[in-house]
Design a protein around this motif. Structure first.
Motif, PDB file in Angstrom:
ATOM      1  N   ASN A  53       0.801  -1.233   0.000  1.00 29.01           N
ATOM      2  CA  ASN A  53       0.000   0.000   0.000  1.00 29.01           C
ATOM      3  C   ASN A  53       0.831   1.278   0.000  1.00 29.01           C
ATOM      4  N   VAL A  54       2.108   1.181  -0.331  1.00 23.10           N
ATOM      5  CA  VAL A  54       2.959   2.359  -0.436  1.00 23.10           C
ATOM      6  C   VAL A  54       3.382   2.518  -1.892  1.00 23.10           C
ATOM      7  N   LEU A  55       3.063   3.667  -2.451  1.00 21.11           N
ATOM      8  CA  LEU A  55       3.431   3.992  -3.824  1.00 21.11           C
ATOM      9  C   LEU A  55       4.592   4.973  -3.782  1.00 21.11           C
ATOM     10  N   GLU A  56       5.682   4.596  -4.442  1.00 17.24           N
ATOM     11  CA  GLU A  56       6.844   5.469  -4.545  1.00 17.24           C
ATOM     12  C   GLU A  56       7.114   5.735  -6.011  1.00 17.24           C
ATOM     13  N   ALA A  57       7.330   6.991  -6.329  1.00 16.75           N
ATOM     14  CA  ALA A  57       7.612   7.385  -7.709  1.00 16.75           C
ATOM     15  C   ALA A  57       8.737   8.406  -7.711  1.00 16.75           C
TER      16      ALA A  57
ATOM     17  N   THR B 136      16.863  21.282  -8.492  1.00 15.02           N
ATOM     18  CA  THR B 136      16.646  19.850  -8.245  1.00 15.02           C
ATOM     19  C   THR B 136      15.569  19.322  -9.184  1.00 15.02           C
ATOM     20  N   PRO B 137      15.955  18.887 -10.380  1.00 15.82           N
ATOM     21  CA  PRO B 137      14.960  18.388 -11.329  1.00 15.82           C
ATOM     22  C   PRO B 137      14.354  17.037 -10.936  1.00 15.82           C
ATOM     23  N   GLU B 138      15.036  16.284 -10.073  1.00 12.06           N
ATOM     24  CA  GLU B 138      14.510  14.990  -9.652  1.00 12.06           C
ATOM     25  C   GLU B 138      13.715  15.158  -8.360  1.00 12.06           C
ATOM     26  N   ALA B 139      12.527  14.580  -8.341  1.00 11.73           N
ATOM     27  CA  ALA B 139      11.657  14.647  -7.170  1.00 11.73           C
ATOM     28  C   ALA B 139      11.090  13.261  -6.896  1.00 11.73           C
ATOM     29  N   THR B 140      10.734  13.029  -5.632  1.00 12.40           N
ATOM     30  CA  THR B 140      10.226  11.725  -5.225  1.00 12.40           C
ATOM     31  C   THR B 140       8.903  11.877  -4.492  1.00 12.40           C
ATOM     32  N   PHE B 141       7.933  11.063  -4.897  1.00 10.79           N
ATOM     33  CA  PHE B 141       6.658  10.968  -4.197  1.00 10.79           C
ATOM     34  C   PHE B 141       6.669   9.689  -3.374  1.00 10.79           C
ATOM     35  N   LYS B 142       6.159   9.781  -2.169  1.00  6.57           N
ATOM     36  CA  LYS B 142       5.924   8.599  -1.341  1.00  6.57           C
ATOM     37  C   LYS B 142       4.529   8.747  -0.778  1.00  6.57           C
ATOM     38  N   MET B 143       3.644   7.796  -1.136  1.00  3.75           N
ATOM     39  CA  MET B 143       2.240   7.898  -0.774  1.00  3.75           C
ATOM     40  C   MET B 143       1.745   6.583  -0.179  1.00  3.75           C
TER      41      MET B 143
ATOM     42  N   VAL C  83      -0.781  23.924  -7.757  1.00  2.00           N
ATOM     43  CA  VAL C  83      -1.787  23.171  -8.497  1.00  2.00           C
ATOM     44  C   VAL C  83      -1.136  22.137  -9.422  1.00  2.00           C
ATOM     45  N   VAL C  84       0.038  22.451  -9.940  1.00  2.00           N
ATOM     46  CA  VAL C  84       0.771  21.497 -10.785  1.00  2.00           C
ATOM     47  C   VAL C  84       1.288  20.340  -9.932  1.00  2.00           C
ATOM     48  N   GLN C  85       1.757  20.632  -8.743  1.00  2.00           N
ATOM     49  CA  GLN C  85       2.222  19.567  -7.847  1.00  2.00           C
ATOM     50  C   GLN C  85       1.078  18.608  -7.511  1.00  2.00           C
ATOM     51  N   LEU C  86      -0.111  19.146  -7.278  1.00  2.00           N
ATOM     52  CA  LEU C  86      -1.270  18.295  -7.004  1.00  2.00           C
ATOM     53  C   LEU C  86      -1.690  17.512  -8.244  1.00  2.00           C
ATOM     54  N   GLU C  87      -1.536  18.077  -9.411  1.00  2.00           N
ATOM     55  CA  GLU C  87      -1.803  17.357 -10.661  1.00  2.00           C
ATOM     56  C   GLU C  87      -0.840  16.182 -10.813  1.00  2.00           C
ATOM     57  N   LEU C  88       0.404  16.370 -10.426  1.00  2.00           N
ATOM     58  CA  LEU C  88       1.381  15.286 -10.489  1.00  2.00           C
ATOM     59  C   LEU C  88       0.932  14.100  -9.635  1.00  2.00           C
ATOM     60  N   VAL C  89       0.404  14.370  -8.449  1.00  2.00           N
ATOM     61  CA  VAL C  89      -0.107  13.293  -7.588  1.00  2.00           C
ATOM     62  C   VAL C  89      -1.167  12.503  -8.338  1.00  2.00           C
ATOM     63  N   LYS C  90      -2.112  13.211  -8.907  1.00  2.00           N
ATOM     64  CA  LYS C  90      -3.228  12.582  -9.628  1.00  2.00           C
ATOM     65  C   LYS C  90      -2.727  11.741 -10.802  1.00  2.00           C
ATOM     66  N   GLU C  91      -1.777  12.279 -11.560  1.00  2.00           N
ATOM     67  CA  GLU C  91      -1.277  11.563 -12.733  1.00  2.00           C
ATOM     68  C   GLU C  91      -0.456  10.332 -12.354  1.00  2.00           C
ATOM     69  N   ILE C  92       0.296  10.419 -11.285  1.00  2.00           N
ATOM     70  CA  ILE C  92       1.070   9.255 -10.849  1.00  2.00           C
ATOM     71  C   ILE C  92       0.131   8.156 -10.361  1.00  2.00           C
ATOM     72  N   LEU C  93      -0.914   8.529  -9.631  1.00  2.00           N
ATOM     73  CA  LEU C  93      -1.923   7.543  -9.234  1.00  2.00           C
ATOM     74  C   LEU C  93      -2.570   6.915 -10.467  1.00  2.00           C
ATOM     75  N   GLY C  94      -2.912   7.738 -11.452  1.00  2.00           N
ATOM     76  CA  GLY C  94      -3.524   7.225 -12.682  1.00  2.00           C
ATOM     77  C   GLY C  94      -2.609   6.271 -13.429  1.00  2.00           C
TER      78      GLY C  94
END
Length: 121
Positions: free
Chosen positions: A18-22, A83-90, A46-57
């Protein structure tokens, strides 16, 4: 998905227990930054929140929409020149009604940029 493969690319995507890492790379020359802001690019919230949605999709291979945003805290500037590289942990929990209860953060080597939680459908 409106930003994938133009504004950012996904370098790694992993979903386990149940942990999504991107890990993504953001294009600092994208036209979004022409107005936000020239010579000092700042990724809009708003773009950062769009990134969350797209990674989930991408992970769930379906169109995802934000139903309820419970919290969003923008803690640091996301500047893709520095820092062009970013990490999501959800943490993602699928609910009985097929919605996704999500909480997580977006970070770079410089620290946490965004903490968020919400319901996606």
């Amino acid at each position: 998905m409106i930003l994938k493969d133009t504004f950012y690319t996904i370098d790694a995507l992993k979903f386990e227990d149940n942990v999504l890492e991107a890990t993504i790379t953001i294009d600092p020359k994208h036209r979004i930054y022409e107005g936000h802001f020239p010579n000092n690019p700042v990724t809009p919230g708003v773009v950062q929140l769009e990134l969350v949605k797209e990674i989930l999709g991408t992970q769930f291979n379906r169109a995802i929409q934000l139903k309820t945003l419970a919290t969003s805290k923008f803690l640091a500037v996301l500047n893709p020149v520095n820092t062009p590289e970013a990490t999501f942990k959800m943490t993602v929990a699928q609910q009985e009604d097929e919605t996704l209860k999500v909480s997580g953060q977006l970070s770079t080597a410089e620290g946490v940029c965004l903490k968020f939680s919400g319901i996606y459908q």
